[in-house]
Design a protein around this motif. Structure first.
Motif, PDB file in Angstrom:
ATOM      1  N   ASN A 136       0.815  -1.226   0.000  1.00  0.00           N
ATOM      2  CA  ASN A 136       0.000   0.000   0.000  1.00  0.00           C
ATOM      3  C   ASN A 136       0.846   1.273   0.000  1.00  0.00           C
ATOM      4  OD1 ASN A 136       0.989   0.030   2.598  1.00  0.00           O
ATOM      5  ND2 ASN A 136      -0.969  -0.427   3.584  1.00  0.00           N
ATOM      6  N   ARG A 137       2.161   1.128  -0.119  1.00  0.00           N
ATOM      7  CA  ARG A 137       3.021   2.314  -0.196  1.00  0.00           C
ATOM      8  C   ARG A 137       3.132   2.853  -1.625  1.00  0.00           C
ATOM      9  NH1 ARG A 137       8.430  -0.068   2.160  1.00  0.00           N
ATOM     10  NH2 ARG A 137       7.740  -1.714   0.728  1.00  0.00           N
ATOM     11  N   ARG A 138       2.566   2.120  -2.588  1.00  0.00           N
ATOM     12  CA  ARG A 138       2.688   2.521  -3.992  1.00  0.00           C
ATOM     13  C   ARG A 138       2.094   3.904  -4.245  1.00  0.00           C
ATOM     14  NH1 ARG A 138       0.663  -1.490  -5.890  1.00  0.00           N
ATOM     15  NH2 ARG A 138       2.318  -2.608  -6.978  1.00  0.00           N
ATOM     16  N   GLU A 139       0.903   4.159  -3.670  1.00  0.00           N
ATOM     17  CA  GLU A 139       0.242   5.439  -3.903  1.00  0.00           C
ATOM     18  C   GLU A 139       1.102   6.602  -3.423  1.00  0.00           C
ATOM     19  OE1 GLU A 139      -3.897   7.791  -2.733  1.00  0.00           O
ATOM     20  OE2 GLU A 139      -3.684   5.644  -2.336  1.00  0.00           O
ATOM     21  N   GLY A 140       1.700   6.449  -2.239  1.00  0.00           N
ATOM     22  CA  GLY A 140       2.566   7.505  -1.724  1.00  0.00           C
ATOM     23  C   GLY A 140       3.779   7.730  -2.606  1.00  0.00           C
ATOM     24  N   ALA A 141       4.335   6.644  -3.148  1.00  0.00           N
ATOM     25  CA  ALA A 141       5.501   6.771  -4.024  1.00  0.00           C
ATOM     26  C   ALA A 141       5.145   7.531  -5.296  1.00  0.00           C
ATOM     27  CB  ALA A 141       6.041   5.380  -4.367  1.00  0.00           C
ATOM     28  N   PHE A 142       3.958   7.279  -5.839  1.00  0.00           N
ATOM     29  CA  PHE A 142       3.552   7.989  -7.047  1.00  0.00           C
ATOM     30  C   PHE A 142       3.247   9.455  -6.761  1.00  0.00           C
ATOM     31  CE2 PHE A 142       3.253   3.914  -9.157  1.00  0.00           C
ATOM     32  CZ  PHE A 142       3.573   4.241 -10.468  1.00  0.00           C
ATOM     33  N   LEU A 143       2.773   9.739  -5.557  1.00  0.00           N
ATOM     34  CA  LEU A 143       2.580  11.146  -5.179  1.00  0.00           C
ATOM     35  C   LEU A 143       3.921  11.872  -5.132  1.00  0.00           C
ATOM     36  CD1 LEU A 143      -0.177  10.879  -2.415  1.00  0.00           C
ATOM     37  CD2 LEU A 143      -0.398  11.930  -4.676  1.00  0.00           C
ATOM     38  N   TRP A 144       4.936  11.207  -4.574  1.00  0.00           N
ATOM     39  CA  TRP A 144       6.271  11.801  -4.551  1.00  0.00           C
ATOM     40  C   TRP A 144       6.812  11.952  -5.968  1.00  0.00           C
ATOM     41  CZ3 TRP A 144       8.971  14.368  -1.116  1.00  0.00           C
ATOM     42  CH2 TRP A 144       8.645  14.248   0.237  1.00  0.00           C
ATOM     43  N   ASN A 145       6.555  10.957  -6.808  1.00  0.00           N
ATOM     44  CA  ASN A 145       7.007  11.028  -8.191  1.00  0.00           C
ATOM     45  C   ASN A 145       6.339  12.194  -8.914  1.00  0.00           C
ATOM     46  OD1 ASN A 145       8.540   9.696 -10.386  1.00  0.00           O
ATOM     47  ND2 ASN A 145       6.526   9.407 -11.289  1.00  0.00           N
ATOM     48  N   TYR A 146       5.046  12.400  -8.646  1.00  0.00           N
ATOM     49  CA  TYR A 146       4.309  13.516  -9.242  1.00  0.00           C
ATOM     50  C   TYR A 146       4.870  14.841  -8.739  1.00  0.00           C
ATOM     51  CZ  TYR A 146       0.263  16.169 -10.921  1.00  0.00           C
ATOM     52  OH  TYR A 146      -0.551  17.060 -11.564  1.00  0.00           O
ATOM     53  N   ALA A 147       5.250  14.865  -7.454  1.00  0.00           N
ATOM     54  CA  ALA A 147       5.858  16.071  -6.896  1.00  0.00           C
ATOM     55  C   ALA A 147       7.206  16.347  -7.566  1.00  0.00           C
ATOM     56  CB  ALA A 147       6.042  15.920  -5.388  1.00  0.00           C
ATOM     57  N   GLY A 148       7.976  15.282  -7.822  1.00  0.00           N
ATOM     58  CA  GLY A 148       9.252  15.455  -8.512  1.00  0.00           C
ATOM     59  C   GLY A 148       9.067  16.003  -9.911  1.00  0.00           C
ATOM     60  N   MET A 149       8.043  15.524 -10.607  1.00  0.00           N
ATOM     61  CA  MET A 149       7.756  16.036 -11.941  1.00  0.00           C
ATOM     62  C   MET A 149       7.408  17.519 -11.886  1.00  0.00           C
ATOM     63  SD  MET A 149       4.846  14.731 -14.649  1.00  0.00           S
ATOM     64  CE  MET A 149       3.516  15.289 -13.572  1.00  0.00           C
ATOM     65  N   ASN A 150       6.571  17.909 -10.923  1.00  0.00           N
ATOM     66  CA  ASN A 150       6.191  19.317 -10.810  1.00  0.00           C
ATOM     67  C   ASN A 150       7.371  20.186 -10.400  1.00  0.00           C
ATOM     68  OD1 ASN A 150       3.112  20.081 -11.084  1.00  0.00           O
ATOM     69  ND2 ASN A 150       3.176  18.012 -10.264  1.00  0.00           N
ATOM     70  N   LEU A 151       8.276  19.639  -9.582  1.00  0.00           N
ATOM     71  CA  LEU A 151       9.481  20.382  -9.233  1.00  0.00           C
ATOM     72  C   LEU A 151      10.340  20.591 -10.480  1.00  0.00           C
ATOM     73  CD1 LEU A 151      11.266  21.710  -7.149  1.00  0.00           C
ATOM     74  CD2 LEU A 151      12.193  19.460  -6.553  1.00  0.00           C
ATOM     75  N   GLY A 152      10.418  19.571 -11.336  1.00  0.00           N
ATOM     76  CA  GLY A 152      11.143  19.708 -12.594  1.00  0.00           C
ATOM     77  C   GLY A 152      10.525  20.772 -13.491  1.00  0.00           C
ATOM     78  N   PHE A 153       9.184  20.809 -13.537  1.00  0.00           N
ATOM     79  CA  PHE A 153       8.506  21.844 -14.310  1.00  0.00           C
ATOM     80  C   PHE A 153       8.797  23.228 -13.735  1.00  0.00           C
ATOM     81  CE2 PHE A 153       5.668  18.605 -16.228  1.00  0.00           C
ATOM     82  CZ  PHE A 153       5.711  19.067 -17.537  1.00  0.00           C
ATOM     83  N   PHE A 154       8.778  23.344 -12.410  1.00  0.00           N
ATOM     84  CA  PHE A 154       9.043  24.637 -11.774  1.00  0.00           C
ATOM     85  C   PHE A 154      10.446  25.147 -12.139  1.00  0.00           C
ATOM     86  CE2 PHE A 154      10.854  27.097  -8.275  1.00  0.00           C
ATOM     87  CZ  PHE A 154       9.938  28.137  -8.197  1.00  0.00           C
ATOM     88  N   ILE A 155      11.440  24.272 -12.027  1.00  0.00           N
ATOM     89  CA  ILE A 155      12.817  24.666 -12.357  1.00  0.00           C
ATOM     90  C   ILE A 155      12.918  25.011 -13.849  1.00  0.00           C
ATOM     91  CG2 ILE A 155      15.219  23.904 -12.443  1.00  0.00           C
ATOM     92  CD1 ILE A 155      14.568  22.076 -10.032  1.00  0.00           C
ATOM     93  N   GLY A 156      12.310  24.181 -14.691  1.00  0.00           N
ATOM     94  CA  GLY A 156      12.367  24.412 -16.127  1.00  0.00           C
ATOM     95  C   GLY A 156      11.698  25.713 -16.533  1.00  0.00           C
ATOM     96  N   PHE A 157      10.493  25.962 -16.017  1.00  0.00           N
ATOM     97  CA  PHE A 157       9.790  27.207 -16.337  1.00  0.00           C
ATOM     98  C   PHE A 157      10.577  28.421 -15.833  1.00  0.00           C
ATOM     99  CE2 PHE A 157       5.421  24.926 -16.178  1.00  0.00           C
ATOM    100  CZ  PHE A 157       5.621  24.448 -17.463  1.00  0.00           C
ATOM    101  N   SER A 158      11.142  28.294 -14.633  1.00  0.00           N
ATOM    102  CA  SER A 158      11.884  29.420 -14.055  1.00  0.00           C
ATOM    103  C   SER A 158      13.128  29.738 -14.891  1.00  0.00           C
ATOM    104  CB  SER A 158      12.288  29.100 -12.611  1.00  0.00           C
ATOM    105  OG  SER A 158      11.145  28.867 -11.798  1.00  0.00           O
ATOM    106  N   ALA A 159      13.870  28.694 -15.258  1.00  0.00           N
ATOM    107  CA  ALA A 159      15.064  28.905 -16.089  1.00  0.00           C
ATOM    108  C   ALA A 159      14.686  29.461 -17.454  1.00  0.00           C
ATOM    109  CB  ALA A 159      15.826  27.588 -16.248  1.00  0.00           C
TER     110      ALA A 159
END
Length: 494
Positions: A136-159
């Motif tokens: 049941n930890r899979r859902e939490g891992a995908f939430l973190w993965n989604y957060a990592g993707m959004n962090l990548g978008f934030f850095i990319g958009f900012s740059a």
């Protein structure tokens, strides 16, 4: 420190590595997504219609190749190998685009798009393979993965915004190259950890694996010239994709009408309605890097408290709303459901369409209230993005989950692929509407504002109308989405 070690020890091996890999793998896409139209029009002097047509094909291929990437990775190359191979193509693509010529743009996009389209699914597959089915930890891992993707978008958009203000496009694409290269380095460091598990390819003998690997690599690199040619024929390619979408829609309608199981036929009918709404929503949403961005650059006063806001930074409004608004909305919905409110998929789809419609309708209002020079106050584009982002929170998370519920087992692959194709179709339609906006050389904001007002108003009212229709259909949709007994011949035929 011992608490941190204890927490990390509870995470399946490789999950944390994939979180950081996701951040750097997303950088290049975020930069191209937010900059491609501006770069093509401002630097390479493409017309708005040409630039938005390329962006439409870019989006359509990106989404369309996702499903094929999962098949190619699981059966021919391995998800780990395909991910790294795709990232190599992305690195080469960004480096090529940094050269600054039209031909380098086309080859760079072909390299990048082939890699990005095929390898996005791989990282999700590698993550899900870290867990057993009952974990049941899979859902939490995908939430973190989604957060990592959004962090990548934030850095990319900012740059992207920073280099856009400097008009230093070569440095921007080199930045994307370095970011994507770091993801390859991280994958190499954790190479053994990220090995594929329980895929059809893993059952192959060494000889079979080598043969399949050669086929997979031939497909991977062979797609590059195909995409290059189709980008050169962007308008014709768009028409082909729309035609394919029409044929797929007719096929699904036929399969639905002729399906023997009444309960499943009803569910498939509901899926068709939601798919139509999905196309409308994403058509408007994908105006962000095209028509909306061109409007922001030319017709919006981007000086806020003495600071010039880069157009790419505005797209980080979406990132903030998703990251911070998602958990708040989930808690709010739980409270409403506890009080007896029926917040189901029908409500969310209809509301999302109304909200994104309102997000577009505030722009003609901002144009109407603009000062004499025609420059729209920044707050109106800010409000528009907030409404659009809330709409995304309502519709995006439930879409794929809905397919698992509504699709009969034998049609799940087809219906999942159609859902992704619908997003690609929306990208083409979005580029068509963006092609209607004025060229930067057409005149001052006060001259071009009426055209923008017409386009945004047409799209906004259209989306609101579709949302209202879905509200009206809500009782019917709830009857269609039933979990009653199959083959109920006494049930009402709809």
């Amino acid at each position: 420190m011992s608490i941190i070690k204890q927490k990390l020890s509870g995470i399946p091996e490789g999950s944390a590595a994939l979180f950081f890999i996701q951040i750097f793998a997303t950088l290049g896409f975020a930069i191209l997504y937010s900059t491609l139209v501006l770069y093509a029009t401002k630097k390479l002097h493409f017309s708005v219609k040409e630039a938005t047509a390329i962006m439409g094909v870019f989006g359509a291929f990106n989404y369309g190749l996702h499903l094929f990437g999962g098949y190619l990775g699981g059966r021919f190359i391995s998800n780990r190998n395909l991910f790294v191979g795709g990232m190599v193509l992305q690195v080469l693509g960004c480096a090529c685009i940094s050269g600054g010529t039209v031909m380098q743009l086309y080859w760079g996009l072909a390299l990048f798009l082939t890699g990005s389209g095929l390898n996005v699914t791989c990282i999700n597959m590698m993550l899900t393979q870290r867990f057993t089915p009952e974990d049941n930890r899979r859902e939490g891992a995908f939430l973190w993965n989604y957060a990592g993707m959004n962090l990548g978008f934030f850095i990319g958009f900012s740059a992207a915004g920073y280099y856009q203000l400097q008009e230093d496009y070569p440095s921007l694409f080199i930045f994307a190259t370095i970011g994507n290269f770091i993801s390859i380095v991280l994958a190499a460091v954790y190479w053994k950890t990220l090995k594929d598990r329980n895929t059809p390819l893993s059952l192959s003998t060494p000889t079979e694996f080598k043969k399949k690997m050669l086929v997979g690599l031939a497909v991977l690199f062979g797609l590059v010239p195909v995409v290059f040619y189709m980008l050169h024929q962007a308008e014709s390619t768009a028409q082909i994709i729309l035609a394919i979408g029409g044929l797929v829609a007719l096929t699904l309608i036929y399969l639905t009408v002729t399906h023997a199981d009444l309960r499943e036929r009803r569910n498939m009918s509901a899926y068709l309605v939601f798919t139509a709404g999905n196309v409308v929503f994403w058509t408007l949403y994908q105006m962000a890097p095209t028509g909306l961005q061109l409007f922001t650059v030319s017709n919006v006063d981007r000086i806020v408290m003495g600071v010039e806001i880069a157009p790419q930074w505005i797209q980080n409004i979406n990132t903030f709303v998703i990251v911070f608004g998602g958990p708040l909305m989930a808690m709010w919905f739980n409270q409403l459901r506890a009080k007896g409110w029926n917040i189901d998929v029908s409500v969310q789809f209809a509301t999302a369409l109304v909200l994104i419609g309102i997000g577009f309708l505030v722009l003609p209002l901002g144009i109407m209230l603009a000062p004499e020079n025609g420059m729209v106050t920044f707050k109106w584009i800010f409000i528009s993005y907030v409404f659009q982002s809330i709409g995304e929170l309502l519709i995006s998370p439930v879409g794929y989950a809905m397919i698992g519920r509504l699709a009969p087992a034998k049609y799940q692959g087809v219906m999942m692929g159609t859902w992704m194709l619908a997003t690609g179709i929306a990208s083409i339609l979005s580029s068509d509407f963006s092609g209607m906006v004025p060229e930067a050389s057409d005149g001052l904001p006060i001259v071009t504002n009426p055209t923008y007002s017409h386009v945004f108003g047409m799209l906004g009212w259209g989306s609101v109308a579709v949302g209202i229709v879905l509200y009206a259909l809500m009782p019917l949709m709830r009857r269609l989405i039933t979990s009653g007994p199959a083959n109920d011949q006494q049930a009402e035929v709809l």
